[in-house]
Design an enzyme around this catalytic site. Structure first.
Site, PDB file in Angstrom:
ATOM      1  N   ASP A   1     -57.897  17.886  15.781  1.00 52.13           N
ATOM      2  CA  ASP A   1     -57.913  16.550  14.293  1.00 52.13           C
ATOM      3  C   ASP A   1     -58.526  17.910  13.708  1.00 52.13           C
ATOM      4  OD1 ASP A   1     -57.293  14.842  12.804  1.00 52.13           O
ATOM      5  OD2 ASP A   1     -56.666  13.733  14.424  1.00 52.13           O
TER       6      ASP A   1
ATOM      7  N   ASP B   1     -48.121   9.883  12.811  1.00 53.48           N
ATOM      8  CA  ASP B   1     -47.768   9.719  11.369  1.00 53.48           C
ATOM      9  C   ASP B   1     -46.276  10.240  11.391  1.00 53.48           C
ATOM     10  OD1 ASP B   1     -46.970   8.949   8.617  1.00 53.48           O
ATOM     11  OD2 ASP B   1     -48.562   9.347   8.349  1.00 53.48           O
TER      12      ASP B   1
ATOM     13  N   GLU C   1     -53.944  18.903  22.835  1.00 55.82           N
ATOM     14  CA  GLU C   1     -53.699  17.378  22.941  1.00 55.82           C
ATOM     15  C   GLU C   1     -53.880  17.483  20.524  1.00 55.82           C
ATOM     16  OE1 GLU C   1     -54.735  12.453  22.076  1.00 55.82           O
ATOM     17  OE2 GLU C   1     -55.733  13.619  22.780  1.00 55.82           O
TER      18      GLU C   1
ATOM     19  N   LYS D   1     -41.177   9.112   4.523  1.00 54.20           N
ATOM     20  CA  LYS D   1     -40.369   9.553   3.773  1.00 54.20           C
ATOM     21  C   LYS D   1     -39.567  11.071   3.530  1.00 54.20           C
ATOM     22  CE  LYS D   1     -43.533   6.387   0.416  1.00 54.20           C
ATOM     23  NZ  LYS D   1     -43.735   6.147  -0.047  1.00 54.20           N
TER      24      LYS D   1
END
Length: 223
Positions: free
Chosen positions: A76, A125, A51, A129
């Site tokens: 992470d 996320d 993950e 942009k």
């Protein structure tokens, strides 16, 4: 989260047998200890599932609870977040769970070619942009890294609340002529999504659902 809480969790992570926290130098400047040897860490040769950007580790733990015949690694850079998942795994004696604190872009230096069976990307996320495209976790550069470490039949799962991320990924997959196994732009409204998509929910997913946001899902191959 207060700084005292973070420090406490960082310290506790250091005592957890299921948490691995290499330095960047250990990964980049040498051959990482576990690369090609993850079966030794788990003590078996079961399939490895990742993950990426695991946050609190709800999906890593949830998947591991459902299938004890696979090994799950949550990755992470924010150890204070996955502390909760690591602690839960220890409390529940889930020996098929590990958490790795590092940058996602280093995964091709952490896993050997064809060492991984499946990848989950949960609520990343979307980096909307244009200048942030290089950080988007389904861009071509990341897909190439996934291709390196996945077995030929390996799959990638993207579950997100971002319709932008969903659309961007589908468009890229079509453009690269990669195999899309399943796609759903609202998994709780439209039937057919796999059980593990519907039955495991993260902290943030529950917040999105309370706001009425649709949850999307794609399962695909990069090889």
């Amino acid at each position: 989260m207060g700084s005292k809480n973070k420090l406490k969790r960082f310290k506790e992570n250091e005592t957890f047998s299921n948490v691995i926290q290499p330095t960047r130098e250990e990964i980049v400047e040498t051959t990482f200890l576990h690369k090609g040897n993850w079966h030794k860490h788990f003590g078996n040769t079961n399939p490895i599932v990742l993950e990426l950007g695991c946050g609190k580790g709800e999906y890593t733990v949830g998947l591991a609870q459902r299938d004890k015949n696979k090994n799950y690694i949550g990755i992470d850079i924010k150890g204070a977040r996955f502390w909760r998942g690591a602690k839960t795994a220890i409390e529940e004696n889930l020996s098929n769970v590990a958490f790795l604190r590092t940058q996602i872009e280093l995964i091709d230096k952490i896993f050997a070619p064809q060492e991984v069976s499946e990848i989950w990307i949960t609520f990343p996320d979307p980096q909307i942009k244009y200048k942030r495209t290089k950080h988007r976790m389904t861009n071509k550069e990341f897909l190439d890294k996934y291709k390196q470490i996945l077995k030929p039949e390996g799959t990638v799962n993207l579950k997100t609340d971002s319709e932008f991320m969903h659309g961007y990924t589908l468009g890229l997959l079509h453009g690269l002529d990669l195999e899309i196994l399943y796609a759903n732009h609202d998994v709780y409204k439209n039937a057919g999504s796999p059980d593990e998509v519907l039955k495991i929910q993260t902290f943030y997913e529950n917040q999105y659902l309370e706001k009425g946001k649709p949850i999307t899902y794609i399962k695909f191959r990069v090889i």
